[in-house]
Design a protein around this motif. Sequence first.
Motif, PDB file in Angstrom:
ATOM      1  N   ASP A  91     -40.091 -31.838  58.367  1.00  0.00           N
ATOM      2  CA  ASP A  91     -40.888 -32.825  57.631  1.00  0.00           C
ATOM      3  C   ASP A  91     -40.039 -34.045  57.266  1.00  0.00           C
ATOM      4  N   ILE A  92     -38.830 -33.790  56.789  1.00  0.00           N
ATOM      5  CA  ILE A  92     -37.935 -34.887  56.401  1.00  0.00           C
ATOM      6  C   ILE A  92     -37.606 -35.745  57.619  1.00  0.00           C
ATOM      7  N   ALA A  93     -37.239 -35.101  58.725  1.00  0.00           N
ATOM      8  CA  ALA A  93     -36.862 -35.836  59.935  1.00  0.00           C
ATOM      9  C   ALA A  93     -38.052 -36.606  60.505  1.00  0.00           C
ATOM     10  N   ALA A  94     -39.228 -35.991  60.485  1.00  0.00           N
ATOM     11  CA  ALA A  94     -40.421 -36.662  61.009  1.00  0.00           C
ATOM     12  C   ALA A  94     -40.772 -37.872  60.136  1.00  0.00           C
ATOM     13  N   THR A  95     -40.586 -37.750  58.832  1.00  0.00           N
ATOM     14  CA  THR A  95     -40.837 -38.872  57.927  1.00  0.00           C
ATOM     15  C   THR A  95     -39.866 -40.011  58.232  1.00  0.00           C
ATOM     16  N   ALA A  96     -38.592 -39.659  58.430  1.00  0.00           N
ATOM     17  CA  ALA A  96     -37.585 -40.684  58.764  1.00  0.00           C
ATOM     18  C   ALA A  96     -37.933 -41.341  60.094  1.00  0.00           C
ATOM     19  N   PHE A 134     -29.032 -46.516  60.892  1.00  0.00           N
ATOM     20  CA  PHE A 134     -28.290 -46.255  59.654  1.00  0.00           C
ATOM     21  C   PHE A 134     -29.240 -45.775  58.564  1.00  0.00           C
ATOM     22  N   ASP A 135     -30.340 -46.503  58.360  1.00  0.00           N
ATOM     23  CA  ASP A 135     -31.286 -46.150  57.300  1.00  0.00           C
ATOM     24  C   ASP A 135     -31.913 -44.782  57.544  1.00  0.00           C
ATOM     25  N   GLY A 136     -32.261 -44.494  58.793  1.00  0.00           N
ATOM     26  CA  GLY A 136     -32.895 -43.216  59.112  1.00  0.00           C
ATOM     27  C   GLY A 136     -31.976 -42.040  58.802  1.00  0.00           C
ATOM     28  N   ALA A 137     -30.714 -42.164  59.189  1.00  0.00           N
ATOM     29  CA  ALA A 137     -29.753 -41.084  58.924  1.00  0.00           C
ATOM     30  C   ALA A 137     -29.512 -40.944  57.423  1.00  0.00           C
ATOM     31  N   ASN A 138     -29.394 -42.077  56.728  1.00  0.00           N
ATOM     32  CA  ASN A 138     -29.156 -42.077  55.279  1.00  0.00           C
ATOM     33  C   ASN A 138     -30.329 -41.453  54.534  1.00  0.00           C
ATOM     34  N   PHE A 139     -31.530 -41.874  54.895  1.00  0.00           N
ATOM     35  CA  PHE A 139     -32.762 -41.334  54.295  1.00  0.00           C
ATOM     36  C   PHE A 139     -32.810 -39.817  54.483  1.00  0.00           C
ATOM     37  N   ALA A 140     -32.564 -39.374  55.716  1.00  0.00           N
ATOM     38  CA  ALA A 140     -32.653 -37.942  56.010  1.00  0.00           C
ATOM     39  C   ALA A 140     -31.656 -37.160  55.152  1.00  0.00           C
ATOM     40  N   MET A 141     -30.454 -37.659  54.999  1.00  0.00           N
ATOM     41  CA  MET A 141     -29.455 -36.950  54.186  1.00  0.00           C
ATOM     42  C   MET A 141     -29.849 -36.939  52.711  1.00  0.00           C
ATOM     43  N   ASP A 142     -30.335 -38.062  52.195  1.00  0.00           N
ATOM     44  CA  ASP A 142     -30.716 -38.120  50.773  1.00  0.00           C
ATOM     45  C   ASP A 142     -31.853 -37.135  50.474  1.00  0.00           C
ATOM     46  N   TYR A 143     -32.795 -36.995  51.397  1.00  0.00           N
ATOM     47  CA  TYR A 143     -33.896 -36.061  51.183  1.00  0.00           C
ATOM     48  C   TYR A 143     -33.460 -34.616  51.397  1.00  0.00           C
ATOM     49  N   LEU A 144     -32.600 -34.393  52.378  1.00  0.00           N
ATOM     50  CA  LEU A 144     -32.086 -33.043  52.631  1.00  0.00           C
ATOM     51  C   LEU A 144     -31.336 -32.535  51.395  1.00  0.00           C
TER      52      LEU A 144
END
Lengths: 183, 85
Positions: A91-96, A134-144
């Motif tokens: 879900d997190i990755a798909a959102t990113a 950059f934003d996609g990877a950052n977003f995914a880590m913050d949500y994870l």
Amino acid sequence: MTNSRVFIFVQKEDFSLQDEFEQIKAMQAQAQLEGAPHADTKGQIKGQDKPMPIGSECGAVVSFTGLVRGQGIRSLELEHYPAMTERCLTDIAATAQARFGLLAIRIVHRVGLLLPGENIVCVVAAAPHRQAAFDGANFAMDYLKTQAPFWKKETRLDGSAHWVSARDCDEQAQQRWQTGAAA
Amino acid sequence: MKQIHIKYFASVREALDCEAEDFSTDAATLADLRHALRAQSARYFEALDPAKAVRVALAQSLVHDETIALPDGAEVAFFPPVTGG
């Protein structure tokens, strides 16, 4: 519907960042070999099982790797909620992927007993341009860090074991994506 | 009576010395379920204290509003704030 641009792995075994990067490159190479048409960024392909080719518009691949910090610890145990973990990461990755128009996103998270210096997690994000990657990877880590059901228990050098506490800064980082205040 | 399957993780699991159990209850909501569990013993009362940031998931999704209805046959999980990554 499965998002064919999202790849999630939860496993005991170590991963290689180079392998993850090569998987992204293989998607790109396959597209060029087959002369695939320009791939869209929506990621919703009906009835498609194989990975969506990235195509020649991929100009940026960003990766993050999390490691076991070794200060004062002997080992780290990663506990997880199996039925929920892959679903949550997907879900997190798909959102990113949807939010930043990623061409692909791969997340590998290890579980079980890990030693100082070992890999814990990696996120690899591919996009046409670097800001989205950059934003996609950052977003995914913050949500994870704030939502994915893993828990760390450290065994210290004296043999005592302690559950790692969640950090306020992680919660704040995740919330910034909601207010649009992320850097 | 509803039949609920409950899982516990990390420090909550250790505090209860239990990783999973089946629980029969008339609880209407998740909040009612937590209340019913805590009423069982001092150990449950402490371990599932929401003031100690014990989180809850229903059907493998994190729940923020515990006033939601508790379905019969549901899987519920209680755990501390997550620390992955």
